[in-house]
Every structure is written in C-alpha cells, then in structure tokens.
Design an enzyme around this catalytic site. Sequence first.
Site, PDB file in Angstrom:
ATOM      1  N   GLY A 278       5.083  -2.580   6.871  1.00 26.51           N
ATOM      2  CA  GLY A 278       6.452  -3.169   7.139  1.00 26.51           C
ATOM      3  C   GLY A 278       7.381  -2.191   8.188  1.00 26.51           C
ATOM      4  O   GLY A 278       7.021  -1.192   8.530  1.00 26.51           O
TER       5      GLY A 278
ATOM      6  N   CYS B 147       3.508   8.478   1.688  1.00 21.01           N
ATOM      7  CA  CYS B 147       3.791   7.343   2.806  1.00 21.01           C
ATOM      8  C   CYS B 147       3.901   5.931   1.972  1.00 21.01           C
ATOM      9  O   CYS B 147       3.050   5.462   1.395  1.00 21.01           O
ATOM     10  CB  CYS B 147       2.507   7.300   3.713  1.00 21.01           C
ATOM     11  SG  CYS B 147       2.646   5.849   4.942  1.00 21.01           S
TER      12      CYS B 147
ATOM     13  N   CYS C 113       3.016  -6.215  16.042  1.00 22.52           N
ATOM     14  CA  CYS C 113       2.268  -5.374  16.994  1.00 22.52           C
ATOM     15  C   CYS C 113       0.776  -5.453  17.187  1.00 22.52           C
ATOM     16  O   CYS C 113       0.316  -5.651  15.971  1.00 22.52           O
ATOM     17  CB  CYS C 113       2.551  -3.872  16.604  1.00 22.52           C
ATOM     18  SG  CYS C 113       4.278  -3.464  16.372  1.00 22.52           S
TER      19      CYS C 113
ATOM     20  N   CYS D  41       4.449  -7.680   7.633  1.00 19.01           N
ATOM     21  CA  CYS D  41       5.400  -7.145   8.702  1.00 19.01           C
ATOM     22  C   CYS D  41       5.642  -8.324   9.689  1.00 19.01           C
ATOM     23  O   CYS D  41       4.379  -8.854   9.981  1.00 19.01           O
ATOM     24  CB  CYS D  41       4.878  -5.815   9.353  1.00 19.01           C
ATOM     25  SG  CYS D  41       6.290  -5.123  10.498  1.00 19.01           S
TER      26      CYS D  41
ATOM     27  N   SER E 117       8.390   4.584  17.073  1.00 19.65           N
ATOM     28  CA  SER E 117       7.047   3.929  17.599  1.00 19.65           C
ATOM     29  C   SER E 117       7.117   3.713  19.094  1.00 19.65           C
ATOM     30  O   SER E 117       7.737   2.414  19.305  1.00 19.65           O
ATOM     31  CB  SER E 117       6.486   2.975  16.761  1.00 19.65           C
ATOM     32  OG  SER E 117       6.106   3.581  15.560  1.00 19.65           O
TER      33      SER E 117
ATOM     34  N   CYS F 279      -1.460   1.117   6.879  1.00 17.50           N
ATOM     35  CA  CYS F 279      -0.886   0.150   7.783  1.00 17.50           C
ATOM     36  C   CYS F 279      -1.598  -1.138   7.578  1.00 17.50           C
ATOM     37  O   CYS F 279      -2.135  -1.977   8.477  1.00 17.50           O
ATOM     38  CB  CYS F 279      -1.084   0.346   9.102  1.00 17.50           C
ATOM     39  SG  CYS F 279       0.404   1.284   9.612  1.00 17.50           S
TER      40      CYS F 279
ATOM     41  N   CYS G 129      -2.147  -3.566  14.989  1.00 17.06           N
ATOM     42  CA  CYS G 129      -1.677  -3.050  13.639  1.00 17.06           C
ATOM     43  C   CYS G 129      -2.269  -4.048  12.752  1.00 17.06           C
ATOM     44  O   CYS G 129      -1.812  -5.124  12.842  1.00 17.06           O
ATOM     45  CB  CYS G 129      -0.147  -2.739  13.491  1.00 17.06           C
ATOM     46  SG  CYS G 129       0.364  -2.478  11.887  1.00 17.06           S
TER      47      CYS G 129
ATOM     48  N   GLU H 226       0.794  -1.417  -0.110  1.00 14.89           N
ATOM     49  CA  GLU H 226      -0.125  -0.012  -0.039  1.00 14.89           C
ATOM     50  C   GLU H 226       0.853   1.095  -0.125  1.00 14.89           C
ATOM     51  O   GLU H 226       1.975   1.288   0.842  1.00 14.89           O
ATOM     52  CB  GLU H 226      -0.790   0.004   1.327  1.00 14.89           C
ATOM     53  CG  GLU H 226      -1.799  -1.227   1.140  1.00 14.89           C
ATOM     54  CD  GLU H 226      -2.654  -1.108   2.763  1.00 14.89           C
ATOM     55  OE1 GLU H 226      -3.272  -2.126   2.904  1.00 14.89           O
ATOM     56  OE2 GLU H 226      -2.470  -0.361   3.616  1.00 14.89           O
TER      57      GLU H 226
ATOM     58  N   ASN I 266      -6.684   3.519  15.316  1.00 17.25           N
ATOM     59  CA  ASN I 266      -7.492   3.143  14.268  1.00 17.25           C
ATOM     60  C   ASN I 266      -7.835   1.951  14.767  1.00 17.25           C
ATOM     61  O   ASN I 266      -7.112   0.985  14.508  1.00 17.25           O
ATOM     62  CB  ASN I 266      -6.731   3.541  13.078  1.00 17.25           C
ATOM     63  CG  ASN I 266      -7.926   2.909  11.774  1.00 17.25           C
ATOM     64  OD1 ASN I 266      -9.035   3.533  11.935  1.00 17.25           O
ATOM     65  ND2 ASN I 266      -7.331   2.625  10.886  1.00 17.25           N
TER      66      ASN I 266
HETATM   67  N1  SAH Z   1       6.909  -0.244  11.111  1.00 19.09           N
HETATM   68  C1  SAH Z   1       7.039   1.057  11.266  1.00 19.09           C
HETATM   69  C2  SAH Z   1       6.408   2.014  10.578  1.00 19.09           C
HETATM   70  C3  SAH Z   1       5.113   1.511  10.076  1.00 19.09           C
HETATM   71  S1  SAH Z   1       3.797   1.850  11.032  1.00 19.09           S
HETATM   72  C4  SAH Z   1       6.485   1.576  12.948  1.00 19.09           C
HETATM   73  O1  SAH Z   1       6.079   0.594  13.726  1.00 19.09           O
HETATM   74  O2  SAH Z   1       6.974   2.666  13.253  1.00 19.09           O
HETATM   75  C5  SAH Z   1       3.719   3.644  11.037  1.00 19.09           C
HETATM   76  C6  SAH Z   1       2.949   4.055  12.516  1.00 19.09           C
HETATM   77  O3  SAH Z   1       1.589   3.782  12.307  1.00 19.09           O
HETATM   78  C7  SAH Z   1       3.579   3.429  13.573  1.00 19.09           C
HETATM   79  O4  SAH Z   1       3.737   4.369  14.812  1.00 19.09           O
HETATM   80  C8  SAH Z   1       2.356   2.447  14.110  1.00 19.09           C
HETATM   81  O5  SAH Z   1       2.376   2.137  15.358  1.00 19.09           O
HETATM   82  C9  SAH Z   1       1.144   3.127  13.524  1.00 19.09           C
HETATM   83  N2  SAH Z   1       0.033   2.160  13.811  1.00 19.09           N
HETATM   84  C10 SAH Z   1      -0.146   1.021  13.243  1.00 19.09           C
HETATM   85  N3  SAH Z   1      -1.236   0.620  13.391  1.00 19.09           N
HETATM   86  C11 SAH Z   1      -2.047   1.510  13.901  1.00 19.09           C
HETATM   87  C12 SAH Z   1      -3.306   1.717  14.303  1.00 19.09           C
HETATM   88  N4  SAH Z   1      -4.374   0.583  14.158  1.00 19.09           N
HETATM   89  N5  SAH Z   1      -3.796   2.877  14.985  1.00 19.09           N
HETATM   90  C13 SAH Z   1      -2.976   3.890  14.987  1.00 19.09           C
HETATM   91  N6  SAH Z   1      -1.675   3.924  14.847  1.00 19.09           N
HETATM   92  C14 SAH Z   1      -1.415   2.516  14.241  1.00 19.09           C
HETATM   93 FE1  SF4 Z   2       4.470  -2.984  14.120  1.00 22.41          FE
HETATM   94 FE2  SF4 Z   2       5.073  -1.112  12.255  1.00 22.41          FE
HETATM   95 FE3  SF4 Z   2       5.151  -3.740  11.948  1.00 22.41          FE
HETATM   96 FE4  SF4 Z   2       2.723  -2.613  12.152  1.00 22.41          FE
HETATM   97  S1  SF4 Z   2       4.112  -2.117  10.509  1.00 22.41           S
HETATM   98  S2  SF4 Z   2       3.292  -4.713  12.926  1.00 22.41           S
HETATM   99  S3  SF4 Z   2       3.134  -1.139  13.832  1.00 22.41           S
HETATM  100  S4  SF4 Z   2       6.379  -2.604  13.230  1.00 22.41           S
END
Ligand code: SAH
Ligand code: SF4
Length: 353
Positions: free
Chosen positions: A157, A103, A114, A110, A210, A331, A117, A90, A288
Amino acid sequence: MKDTSLYGATADGLAALLTEWGEPAYRARQLHEGLWEQRLPLDEITALPKALRARIAEELPLALEPIVEQTGDDGMTSKWLWRAGTAQVETVLMRYKDRATVCVSSQAGCAMGCTFCATGQAGFERHLDAAEIVEQVIRAQHASPQRVGNVVFMGMGEPLANVDPVLEALTRLHAELGISARQLTVSTVGVVPGIRRLAAFPLPVTLAVSLHAPDDALRARLVPLNNRYPIVDVLDAARDYAEAKGRRVTFEYACIADVNDHPHRADALADRLTGFRGGAHVNLIPLNPTTEFGGRAPDPARLKQFASRLTARGVHASIRRNRGVDIDAACGQLRSRNPAEPDTASASATMKP
Ligand code: SAH
Ligand code: SF4
C-alpha cells in the site's frame, strides 16, 4: 465500543467498558498496561482474572487472523499474511541483536500501479484503518524477544494515499507504544499533498521517498503517479519536509539492470539531490523480480559503482542488505502466491530503516 477491535480501543474506551461491566478502575489500568506497556498478548496478562480476559477477547476481537506465517534467517526474520475481514495484508518482522523492526502494510493492495511491484500489479483492495496498522506491530512484537523500536511503512500500500488512518496509527505507535518519531518511517511513492500533510503533522517522523529514476520519462514508466506529480514537485515537497522537520530525507531507488542503473543516471540523481537539509540519503534496493515485470537486479559490482558515483558527488548512499534470498516479503509477494500453497523459501525483506 461495539465493532471495535482490541487494539482499536482507546485507554478511555477500555476503562468505560470495564466500568460498564462493574470492574474496579484498576482493572482497566492493568489491561492497558499489559497490552501497551508490557506488550503482552491478552491471554498472558495474568494480572487479570481468566474469565475477564475471555470476556474482553469476545467483546474486543483481534482484527487480524494469520493465514501464513514464515520464519527464515535463523529465526531472525518472520513474515505474516493476515486475513483482515475479506482482505489480505502482509507484515514483516526483522530482529536484530537488541531491537526489532516491523514493516507494516497501510492498505490491502495498492492503486499506484508501479510496474515492478507485486502489490501494484495486484491492484487495490481497500484502505486499512489505524487499528489494523497498529495491530500488525503488536502482533509482530508478540513473536519477538527484542523490543520493536522501529516501524517502517514499507509493506503493501501507499501510506500517503490513506493519510488519516496512517497519521492516527503513527500517533498511537508513538503515544501508546513509546516508539520515537524518528524511528517511525513513512515511505511514499511521491503523493505530494500527502507529503505536505505529513509535514504539517506534529511528529517529526522519517520520510522516505521512492524515486527510482532521476528523469521523468523513465520514472513515469516505472511509477505511473509521476504523470501527476513529476520529480520536481516531489523533490520540492521532500525538501520542504526536510526543512520543516530538520530531518534528513531518504530516497529509495529500486535498481533494475540496464533500466535505471547507468552511471549517467547516478550522476543525474546526485545532481537532483543537492541542497537537501542534512544531505539526502539514497537507499539502493536491488530489484526483487516479480511475475509481471521482466527486469532483474544489477550485479553487485554495478550496484557498488552506482553507489560510489553518488557518494563521490556528496550524496550518502547505501545498498540495502536483503535478508535471505526471497526479498520483498511485504510488497505483495506473499499474497500473490497461492496462500493455500505457502512458499517455503526462507523469509526475508527489503525493509530496513
Ligand atoms: N508505497 C510505498 C511504500 C511501500 S513499497 C512506496 O512505494 O514507497 C516499499 C518500497 O519497496 C518502495 O521503495 C518500493 O518501490 C519498493 N519495491 C516495491 N517492489 C519492489 C521490487 N520488486 N523490488 C525492489 N523494491 C521494490
Ligand atoms: Fe508503487 Fe509502493 Fe504501491 Fe508498490 S506499494 S505499487 S511501490 S506505491
């Protein structure tokens, strides 16, 4: 040159190919200028004869094929789901009055898992290469009248789990597209060796970490990688990054009602973020909701209160403005919906530099 995509080819590679075809040297210059300086789709580089464009397109195909494209926010936000070989990734474009931000995804899926996510819930598919990352920026640029001046690695990712291609993509975005280093933001979940590699990399790109919690017990529940790199190690690496680059580091904090949004956690967070060169900046992202995670975003008053407590303790804080209602386009949410039944809700994104 075989197996290279249009945006995977270097200036020298393009020149060698055109020379091999018996083209005069200025053709390679026109091609390179059209692709990278003017940022035109190949087909619109009219300085080149049509037949030559067609031959180039055949020899050097694009790496990404659109599966779904959505536009929302009165045309100011667009998101794409691309097919890249067998994987899906995406990209989000956010247009502003006189510039635009893209973005990008750095991996298909990934592996970090987390819990909140959508990408993490779906698991890892494969790394993207530099050409696939760079092409996301260019393809989004083709849809934007505003010049893309910012690129954030906040799509699918973990960029620092795919360091070499990400560094190569950063180098190319800087050198070929002329995007300044500070307008390139790498967001990481806290891969400490990756932060250190980025610190040793010559370009002073912006680092976003993060964090999501000020204490290890809670953070480990949200971010499994915390078991490997606890908060103190992540903050040490971030502090060294700020020192090495002379640049303020940003922290992302996905706010989840009754999970990590307590006033005492704001205070604890502020305490942990003291002593950063240039001060630390916290970006509060209202959660979200995703299918597999039951949490919800705090109400606006609670978010404001969290932000004010940080500010009162000397930590810069902002609440990320979401575009539209269906946030977190990059995401994994677009992919997690059935691509055959594209979501028609207005496009939006959490990403904002
Ligand atoms: N993997 C990296 C970058 C991609 S995610 C990271 O984790 O930093 C980009 C941002 O979106 C991160 O801060 C992540 O925690 C946040 N994010 C992911 N899922 C989310 C959700 N459901 N609601 C709000 N933020 C989210
Ligand atoms: Fe975690 Fe970022 Fe990977 Fe989502 S994209 S699982 S927030 S490391």
